[in-house]
Write an enzyme that holds these catalytic residues in place. Structure first.
Site, PDB file in Angstrom:
ATOM      1  N   ARG A  98       0.788  -1.188   0.000  1.00  0.00           N
ATOM      2  CA  ARG A  98       0.000   0.000   0.000  1.00  0.00           C
ATOM      3  C   ARG A  98       0.847   1.277   0.000  1.00  0.00           C
ATOM      4  O   ARG A  98       0.343   2.372  -0.185  1.00  0.00           O
ATOM      5  CB  ARG A  98      -0.917  -0.021   1.225  1.00  0.00           C
ATOM      6  CG  ARG A  98      -2.019  -1.122   1.092  1.00  0.00           C
ATOM      7  CD  ARG A  98      -2.790  -1.309   2.356  1.00  0.00           C
ATOM      8  NE  ARG A  98      -2.028  -2.010   3.356  1.00  0.00           N
ATOM      9  CZ  ARG A  98      -1.995  -3.345   3.508  1.00  0.00           C
ATOM     10  NH1 ARG A  98      -2.696  -4.126   2.713  1.00  0.00           N
ATOM     11  NH2 ARG A  98      -1.296  -3.911   4.449  1.00  0.00           N
ATOM     12  N   GLY A  99       2.147   1.130   0.231  1.00  0.00           N
ATOM     13  CA  GLY A  99       2.990   2.291   0.493  1.00  0.00           C
ATOM     14  C   GLY A  99       3.110   3.311  -0.624  1.00  0.00           C
ATOM     15  O   GLY A  99       3.402   4.475  -0.374  1.00  0.00           O
ATOM     16  N   ASP A 161      14.533  -0.763   0.471  1.00  0.00           N
ATOM     17  CA  ASP A 161      15.186  -1.072   1.744  1.00  0.00           C
ATOM     18  C   ASP A 161      16.153  -2.236   1.514  1.00  0.00           C
ATOM     19  O   ASP A 161      17.250  -2.036   0.991  1.00  0.00           O
ATOM     20  CB  ASP A 161      14.082  -1.376   2.767  1.00  0.00           C
ATOM     21  CG  ASP A 161      14.579  -1.563   4.180  1.00  0.00           C
ATOM     22  OD1 ASP A 161      15.515  -0.863   4.589  1.00  0.00           O
ATOM     23  OD2 ASP A 161      14.015  -2.405   4.899  1.00  0.00           O
ATOM     24  N   THR A 162      15.753  -3.453   1.824  1.00  0.00           N
ATOM     25  CA  THR A 162      16.631  -4.592   1.525  1.00  0.00           C
ATOM     26  C   THR A 162      16.733  -4.817   0.016  1.00  0.00           C
ATOM     27  O   THR A 162      17.680  -5.438  -0.451  1.00  0.00           O
ATOM     28  CB  THR A 162      16.084  -5.890   2.163  1.00  0.00           C
ATOM     29  OG1 THR A 162      14.821  -6.213   1.564  1.00  0.00           O
ATOM     30  CG2 THR A 162      15.945  -5.747   3.659  1.00  0.00           C
ATOM     31  N   THR A 165      11.650  -6.418  -2.293  1.00  0.00           N
ATOM     32  CA  THR A 165      10.332  -6.159  -2.887  1.00  0.00           C
ATOM     33  C   THR A 165      10.448  -5.738  -4.347  1.00  0.00           C
ATOM     34  O   THR A 165       9.794  -6.314  -5.230  1.00  0.00           O
ATOM     35  CB  THR A 165       9.589  -5.071  -2.081  1.00  0.00           C
ATOM     36  OG1 THR A 165       9.469  -5.519  -0.730  1.00  0.00           O
ATOM     37  CG2 THR A 165       8.213  -4.806  -2.646  1.00  0.00           C
TER      38      THR A 165
HETATM   39  P1  IMP Z   1      12.401  -4.135   0.946  1.00  0.00           P
HETATM   40  O1  IMP Z   1      11.733  -5.300   0.306  1.00  0.00           O
HETATM   41  O2  IMP Z   1      13.192  -4.551   2.158  1.00  0.00           O
HETATM   42  O3  IMP Z   1      13.204  -3.277   0.012  1.00  0.00           O
HETATM   43  O4  IMP Z   1      11.299  -3.252   1.581  1.00  0.00           O
HETATM   44  C1  IMP Z   1      10.391  -2.597   0.864  1.00  0.00           C
HETATM   45  C2  IMP Z   1       9.124  -2.453   1.669  1.00  0.00           C
HETATM   46  O5  IMP Z   1       9.387  -2.446   3.087  1.00  0.00           O
HETATM   47  C3  IMP Z   1       8.530  -1.139   1.347  1.00  0.00           C
HETATM   48  O6  IMP Z   1       7.580  -1.296   0.328  1.00  0.00           O
HETATM   49  C4  IMP Z   1       7.918  -0.711   2.654  1.00  0.00           C
HETATM   50  O7  IMP Z   1       6.563  -1.124   2.689  1.00  0.00           O
HETATM   51  C5  IMP Z   1       8.671  -1.431   3.746  1.00  0.00           C
HETATM   52  N1  IMP Z   1       9.644  -0.553   4.423  1.00  0.00           N
HETATM   53  C6  IMP Z   1      11.000  -0.596   4.363  1.00  0.00           C
HETATM   54  N2  IMP Z   1      11.552   0.365   5.103  1.00  0.00           N
HETATM   55  C7  IMP Z   1      10.536   1.065   5.636  1.00  0.00           C
HETATM   56  C8  IMP Z   1      10.472   2.221   6.493  1.00  0.00           C
HETATM   57  O8  IMP Z   1      11.471   2.840   6.903  1.00  0.00           O
HETATM   58  N3  IMP Z   1       9.218   2.635   6.811  1.00  0.00           N
HETATM   59  C9  IMP Z   1       8.075   2.019   6.378  1.00  0.00           C
HETATM   60  N4  IMP Z   1       8.098   0.956   5.575  1.00  0.00           N
HETATM   61  C10 IMP Z   1       9.317   0.475   5.214  1.00  0.00           C
END
Ligand code: IMP
Ligand code: MG
Length: 240
Positions: A98-99, A161-162, A165
C-alpha cells in the site's frame, strides 16, 4: 511547534514518568506550519493476529526528515526524468500497495501536466508484518489485473530497503510478459541492501532510519502524514 506527541506505552505499563522521559529525549519538532495539526498519537502494544505475534513498541514521530515542500520539489524533478521515458503507447505504471499510493498519485498528476498518460495498475506485495523488520520473503497478495505483455512497465514503490520487494516485483512483471521493467522509489536506504539492487529513479537517499508518512506506515498508521518523519523509540533514543 510540534503537534505530534507520543505516548506512554500501554504494553510496558509506563505512565507519566515515561511520558516525561520521552519529552526529555525528544527531538525538536519541525512539523511544517502550513499543515494542520496531526492528531495526537497514542498506541503501542502486543498480541497475535492470524497466528503471528506482533509488537508495536512505544515510539514517537516528532522528527521530520523531509518536509512536504521538499517532497513536492523532488517529485517535480523526478517527473522530469520519468516523463521522457513514459511517453510510449505501451507504458504502464504499477504501484506497489500500500505504500506507493500517495507517491504514485502525485507522479501521475505531474505526468499529466506534461502531457504524459501511462496506464496505471497496482499490485499488493507483502514482506513486512506489524513491526519494522522485513520477514525476508515477498509474496503476491494481489496481482495486477491488466495485460502487460510487450509493455514497458515502471514499478513504483515508497521505499527501497533490503531490495527484496522491487527485485521480486521486477522478476514477477517480466515473467508476466513485460518488455521492460524499470523501478522507481521515493526513498532509498542503500546500506540496508541484502543483495545488489539499484532503482532506475530515486527521490531521496536516506540513512538507516525507520520512517513514516507520505504513504509509508508503521503498523498501518501515519500513511496520511504529508511529510516523512522518523519513528523514534525512546529506549533507543541515545543511539538515534
Ligand atoms: P524491501 O523489500 O526490504 O526493500 O522493503 C520494501 C518495503 O518495506 C517497502 O515497500 C515498505 O513497505 C517497507 N519498508 C521498508 N523500510 C521502511 C520504512 O522505513 N518505513 C516504512 N516501511 C518500510
Ligand atoms: Mg509497509
Amino acid at each position: 511547534m510540534c503537534h505530534l506527541r507520543l505516548l506512554a506505552g500501554a504494553a510496558g505499563g509506563q505512565g507519566p514518568a515515561f511520558d516525561r522521559r520521552v519529552a526529555a529525549a525528544g527531538a525538536t519538532c519541525a512539523a511544517p506550519a502550513a499543515w494542520p495539526a496531526a492528531p495526537t498519537v497514542r498506541h503501542a502494544g502486543a498480541g497475535t493476529s492470524g497466528g503471528k505475534a506482533w509488537t508495536v513498541k512505544p515510539h514517537h514521530i516528532r522528527h521530520v526528515l523531509l518536509s512536504a515542500d521538499q517532497i513536492h520539489d523532488r517529485v517535480q524533478t523526478l517527473v522530469g526524468e520519468l516523463a521522457a521515458d513514459c511517453r510510449g503507447a505501451d507504458v504502464v505504471l504499477v504501484g506497489i500497495l500500500r505504500g506507493s499510493f500517495i507517491f504514485l498519485a502525485d507522479l501521475v498528476r505531474e505526468l499529466y501536466r506534461r502531457d504524459v498518460h501511462p496506464r496505471i495498475d497496482f499490485m499488493t506485495l507483502e514482506s513486512y508484518g506489524a513491526g519494522t523488520e522485513s520477514s525476508g520473503t515477498v509474496r503476491v497478495a494481489k496481482d495486477i489485473g491488466m495485460e502487460i505483455t510487450g509493455c514497458d512497465v515502471v514499478v513504483v514503490d515508497d521505499i527501497l530497503d533490503t531490495g527484496r520487494t522491487l527485485s521480486f516485483a521486477r522478476q514477477h512483471l517480466l515473467a508476466r510478459g513485460a518488455r521492460t521493467v524499470r523501478t522507481c522509489a521515493l526513498l532509498d536506504k542503500p546500506m540496508r541492501r541484502v543483495a545488489p539492487f539499484q532503482a532506475d529513479y530515486i527521490g531521496f537517499t536516506i540513512a538507516d532510519r525507520f520512517v513514516v508518512g507520505y504513504g509509508l506506515d508503521y503498523d498501518s498508521r501515519y500513511r496520511e502524514l504529508p511529510h516523512i518523519a522518523c519513528v523514534t523509540f525512546p529506549d533507543l533514543a541515545a543511539t538515534q
